[in-house]
Design a protein around this motif. Structure first.
Motif, PDB file in Angstrom:
ATOM      1  N   ALA A   1      45.875  30.412  41.196  1.00  0.00           N
ATOM      2  CA  ALA A   1      45.140  31.526  40.584  1.00  0.00           C
ATOM      3  C   ALA A   1      43.676  31.499  40.972  1.00  0.00           C
ATOM      4  O   ALA A   1      43.077  32.545  41.270  1.00  0.00           O
ATOM      5  CB  ALA A   1      45.291  31.473  39.063  1.00  0.00           C
ATOM      6  N   ALA A   2      43.064  30.307  40.976  1.00  0.00           N
ATOM      7  CA  ALA A   2      41.644  30.205  41.341  1.00  0.00           C
ATOM      8  C   ALA A   2      41.428  30.604  42.791  1.00  0.00           C
ATOM      9  O   ALA A   2      40.456  31.307  43.119  1.00  0.00           O
ATOM     10  CB  ALA A   2      41.148  28.780  41.106  1.00  0.00           C
ATOM     11  N   GLN A   3      42.342  30.183  43.675  1.00  0.00           N
ATOM     12  CA  GLN A   3      42.173  30.507  45.086  1.00  0.00           C
ATOM     13  C   GLN A   3      42.301  32.003  45.332  1.00  0.00           C
ATOM     14  O   GLN A   3      41.450  32.610  46.010  1.00  0.00           O
ATOM     15  CB  GLN A   3      43.207  29.752  45.917  1.00  0.00           C
ATOM     16  N   SER A   4      43.348  32.626  44.792  1.00  0.00           N
ATOM     17  CA  SER A   4      43.543  34.054  45.031  1.00  0.00           C
ATOM     18  C   SER A   4      42.488  34.893  44.328  1.00  0.00           C
ATOM     19  O   SER A   4      41.944  35.843  44.908  1.00  0.00           O
ATOM     20  CB  SER A   4      44.938  34.466  44.572  1.00  0.00           C
ATOM     21  N   THR A   5      42.163  34.537  43.070  1.00  0.00           N
ATOM     22  CA  THR A   5      41.149  35.302  42.334  1.00  0.00           C
ATOM     23  C   THR A   5      39.782  35.173  42.989  1.00  0.00           C
ATOM     24  O   THR A   5      39.049  36.160  43.141  1.00  0.00           O
ATOM     25  CB  THR A   5      41.080  34.829  40.881  1.00  0.00           C
ATOM     26  N   GLY A   6      39.423  33.967  43.385  1.00  0.00           N
ATOM     27  CA  GLY A   6      38.126  33.769  44.021  1.00  0.00           C
ATOM     28  C   GLY A   6      38.010  34.503  45.328  1.00  0.00           C
ATOM     29  O   GLY A   6      36.958  35.073  45.663  1.00  0.00           O
ATOM     30  N   SER A   7      39.081  34.509  46.103  1.00  0.00           N
ATOM     31  CA  SER A   7      39.063  35.238  47.375  1.00  0.00           C
ATOM     32  C   SER A   7      38.813  36.718  47.151  1.00  0.00           C
ATOM     33  O   SER A   7      38.007  37.337  47.855  1.00  0.00           O
ATOM     34  CB  SER A   7      40.394  35.025  48.100  1.00  0.00           C
ATOM     35  N   TRP A   8      39.489  37.284  46.166  1.00  0.00           N
ATOM     36  CA  TRP A   8      39.283  38.696  45.892  1.00  0.00           C
ATOM     37  C   TRP A   8      37.916  38.964  45.285  1.00  0.00           C
ATOM     38  O   TRP A   8      37.298  39.991  45.557  1.00  0.00           O
ATOM     39  CB  TRP A   8      40.377  39.215  44.959  1.00  0.00           C
ATOM     40  N   LEU A   9      37.419  38.048  44.473  1.00  0.00           N
ATOM     41  CA  LEU A   9      36.120  38.266  43.838  1.00  0.00           C
ATOM     42  C   LEU A   9      34.995  38.298  44.872  1.00  0.00           C
ATOM     43  O   LEU A   9      34.116  39.162  44.821  1.00  0.00           O
ATOM     44  CB  LEU A   9      35.847  37.182  42.793  1.00  0.00           C
ATOM     45  N   ILE A  10      34.985  37.334  45.807  1.00  0.00           N
ATOM     46  CA  ILE A  10      33.891  37.330  46.778  1.00  0.00           C
ATOM     47  C   ILE A  10      34.030  38.500  47.738  1.00  0.00           C
ATOM     48  O   ILE A  10      33.036  39.066  48.196  1.00  0.00           O
ATOM     49  CB  ILE A  10      33.811  35.988  47.539  1.00  0.00           C
ATOM     50  N   GLY A  11      35.261  38.888  48.043  1.00  0.00           N
ATOM     51  CA  GLY A  11      35.431  40.082  48.852  1.00  0.00           C
ATOM     52  C   GLY A  11      34.977  41.334  48.128  1.00  0.00           C
ATOM     53  O   GLY A  11      34.332  42.214  48.711  1.00  0.00           O
TER      54      GLY A  11
END
Length: 810
Positions: free
Chosen positions: A576-586
């Protein structure tokens, strides 16, 4: 009885001699001349379409007819909004936000006395952090263009088939461009064009801003080469050798030095160094891949060629480091020299090395096949680790400077600069990593890069995925201080309720009105909480960034894979942290782009983005040449030249310069640039001013207690108006005994609590705006004009008893 003697003639009230001028300077967001002067008919007196001085049409020749104005001054308006928010395309400067933030860190140095080496070391460290951001931006562009597109996607048949525009690069087609080295050479055009664009923007704004030499050519006295006495205002007058009191010698602060607002040479040097660093980063990415292949397999290309190209890149990189570390700003004099050879040959040499790297990589290597990812992991780890080390070293130096000369109002005990530098690195990582993550997600098909499940490509470096994963953790940590601020603001508003009602007594209390005034005052006080919020965010960013480096180094896998086998809970949290963080910085990067695009169409959005630049680009480009340009390098000399020209043509004239918000900072900086004799003929009126609340706390070496006290002592008089409902302006708190009486406030806001016969409608709560509508503004201006003088008695005729006449001469 002798007649009584006639009474003596009444003494007339004194009159002012000479004309009076009020020079108005608007604040953030800009204002039109018609709004500032309150008249639709205005005339440009001097200046151009970018920044100019205006008057009312009827006031153009006001100095020739002082009798028309009485005690009212002739009003002039200096409009400088064209320097910042006048052009919608400038909203794209939001993409240069990390460069602007790291440039601010340079000016946040604590006050230093007699610590020349420490001050120079502080500047060198900030410039190295700034250089790392340029390399990071270029490396991210290389990651997207060279690694993800040219190496991974074009080298994988499944990915290339879905992207028809990459077909001519696919190895399956066997075309001329299908060899990996040639694909890399072609993709190198993207980061090269990015570096060229940054060079072009910096050079164009440099020609319009830093190259504008101020009118006055006066330099510092050679007996005081570093302005040592001029750093913090007038020296305390000590006794002479014979015990007699010594007269205080007025001195010049740093912002008054002749070369402070003329950074042409430094920007040119830094631009050459950063441009060369960008080209060298691209050259290293292209040549490094080819050289690694040649060292690992026998081929048609001699290994010595790759070694020679890489050696040239290393040598040129050492020259770049030498240029960045060797020289900082020259403020004592206006350094008009330009290092022509350096400015031309350093970027040219780097570009030549890039061309050699492209030719070397394009050499035919039929057996070379691309698989996996380019080895860029070490580059990003080295950059992140180096930035952390530089920020920690910067904190050590800043803390040492603060302990030597502590000022109680300095934010974070002197660590404001390192904290802001850390935020600049975080912003750079978010923006560059976000692009790489989003491009990888776009290219990888149904899988997730790095997870190894139905993914067509290997994805970006592991560290970028770890850095993305800490973003949700950081946001969760920020919830705690945000909740604390919300609760504290609510409590402060409740506590202010009785205070508000007491101020407006004996009017009948109105619960709704009281609650609204108290809430606005409590919300305005949140500005003073910004330092510890910045400190918490930067500390958490440093620690989480160190954890991301350690996690990527130890596991060499993305967080979702590294957590395999650790239990269902940890595995789900890591995914969850990896996918959420990827979308957040994008998503954050998309917001920047969308904000810039909206500014082209929406005037209100253009104005809002312009306000951000009004605050952030006041300072010269001392650390990063690709930051948005410094508008003050045009505005401050404009104002100083106008005041000098007017006082020289009006020897008995009185001049009041009044500035609102950011305009007050420009006004104070311009007054510091005036000669001492001219400063003593000038009165300063500031309102809604962040001079102490923002600049004095965050930039103590330039706007701290000492420089502000020196400004007060060098001008004829000064008044500062402020409100408790203003989130930006505040008192300047001149530290002198007795109280100099500079601050006037807090002013009553709103002017009326409820409805009255004179004001039948509710009065607005003005906050940061419309200070001139307050009667206190006119009173303060009248007081300044009265103090300026000179005053002489009116000449009257008196008759003697014997019929003779005479003229009294007061």
């Amino acid at each position: 009885m002798a007649p009584a003697a006639p009474p003596p003639p009444a003494t007339p009230s004194p009159e002012h001699t000479g004309s009076a001028l009020e020079l108005l300077v608007h604040g953030v967001g800009g204002a039109t001349p018609q709004e500032m002067l309150g008249d639709p008919r205005t005339v440009r007196v001097t200046g151009d379409t970018t920044a100019a001085v205006y008057r009312r049409t009827e006031d153009v020749h006001g100095e020739k007819h002082p009798e028309r104005y009485g005690n009212e001054p002739v009003a002039e308006a200096y409009c400088w909004s064209g320097l910042t928010s006048g052009n919608g395309s400038r909203a794209l400067w939001l993409l240069l936000l990390p460069f602007m933030v790291v440039n601010l860190a340079h000016w946040m140095r604590p006050t230093a006395t007699g610590r020349t080496r420490a001050v120079r070391l502080y500047g060198v460290l900030v410039r190295l952090v700034a250089l790392s951001l340029t390399v990071l931006l270029t490396a991210a562009a290389c990651e997207v263009a060279l690694d993800l597109l040219a190496w991974q996607c074009a080298g994988a048949d499944a990915c290339a088939e879905r992207r028809s525009w990459l077909g001519f690069l696919s190895g399956r087609q066997g075309g001329w461009w299908s060899q990996p080295g040639r694909r890399l050479a072609l993709a190198a055009l993207v980061p090269t064009a990015l570096v060229g664009l940054l060079w072009y923007l910096s050079n164009r704004t440099w020609s319009a801003y830093e190259s504008q030499r101020p009118l006055d050519g006066e330099d510092f006295d050679e007996d005081d080469p570093f302005g040592a006495a001029a750093a913090h205002g007038p020296d305390a007058p000590g006794p002479n050798a014979d015990g007699s009191p010594r007269r205080a010698v007025p001195v010049r602060p740093a912002l008054g030095r002749p070369g402070f607002w003329y950074g042409r040479r430094l920007v040119a040097r830094l631009r050459a160094a950063h441009t060369a660093a960008g080209f060298l980063t691209v050259a290293a990415a292209v040549a490094g891949a080819a050289a690694r292949h040649d060292r690992g397999a026998e081929g048609p290309v001699p290994r010595i060629i790759g070694a020679a190209v890489e050696g040239g890149i290393v040598l040129c990189a050492l020259v770049v480091l030498w240029v960045v570390c060797r020289r900082g700003r020259s403020e004592r004099t206006r350094d008009t020299r330009l290092d022509g050879a350096l400015i031309s040959w350093l970027p040219g040499s780097a570009l030549a090395l890039l061309a050699l790297a492209v030719l070397y990589a394009s050499w035919s290597r039929p057996d070379w096949q691309s698989s996996g990812a380019l080895p860029g992991e070490a580059t990003f780890r080295f950059l992140a680790l180096g930035q952390g080390v530089l920020v920690v070293a910067l904190a050590v130096v800043a803390r040492g400077l603060y302990r030597r000369t502590p000022e109680p109002h300095t934010v974070l005990y002197g660590l404001g600069g390192p904290a802001v530098a850390m935020l600049a690195c975080a912003l750079g990582g978010v923006m560059t990593g976000g692009v790489a993550q989003r491009v990888a997600d776009w290219l990888d098909g149904p899988g997730t890069p790095g997870m190894g499940r139905e993914a067509d490509i290997a994805g970006p470096p592991v560290l970028l995925s770890w850095q993305a994963s800490v973003i949700p953790v950081l946001l969760l940590l920020l919830l705690v201080p945000v909740l604390v601020l919300v609760v504290r603001t609510a409590r402060t508003a409740r506590r202010l309720g009785p205070v508000v009602e007491a101020e407006y007594a004996p009017e009948e209390p109105d619960e709704g009105r009281t609650r609204r005034i108290a809430r606005i005052r409590a919300t305005a006080a949140l500005t003073d909480s910004a330092p510890w919020i910045v400190g918490v965010v930067s500390t958490a960013t440093l620690l989480l960034g160190a954890g991301a480096i350690a996690g990527s180094w130890y596991s060499d896998q993305v967080p979702g894979r590294a957590a395999d086998g650790s239990g269902p809970l940890l595995e789900s949290l890591a995914d969850a942290a990896q996918s959420t963080g990827s979308w957040l910085i994008g998503f954050g990067f998309i917001l920047f782009v969308a904000g810039g695009r909206r500014a082209y169409k929406d005037a209100s959005a253009r104005r809002t983005i312009g306000i951000l630049w009004d605050v952030g680009t006041f300072w010269p480009r001392a650390a990063h040449p690709f930051a948005p340009p410094c508008y003050a390098e045009r505005a401050v000399p404009d104002l100083a030249s106008r005041m000098s020209a007017w006082t020289s043509t009006m020897p008995r004239g009185r001049l009041v310069i009044s500035g609102h918000s950011q305009g007050s900072v420009l006004a104070a900086s311009a007054v510091w640039q005036l000669p001492d004799a001219t400063r003593r003929r000038v009165a300063l009126l500031t309102y809604g001013s962040p001079l102490e609340r923002l600049y004095g706390r965050w930039f103590p070496a330039y706007f701290g207690a000492g420089p502000l006290l020196g400004l007060h002592r060098s001008v004829h008089c000064w008044r500062n108006l402020w409100r408790a409902t203003d989130p930006i302006g505040g008192p300047v708190r001149i530290g002198a005994d007795p109280d100099p009486g500079v601050d006037r406030g807090p002013l009553k806001d709103p002017l009326a609590y409820g409805r009255t016969t004179r004001l039948p409608l509710p009065e607005p709560i003005l906050g940061h705006s419309d200070y001139q509508a307050d009667p206190a503004f006119a009173d303060a201006r009248a007081d300044l004009l009265a103090e300026l003088g000179p005053l002489v008695p009116r000449q009257t005729e008196a008759r003697t008893q014997k019929g003779t006449s005479g003229r009294s001469s007061g």
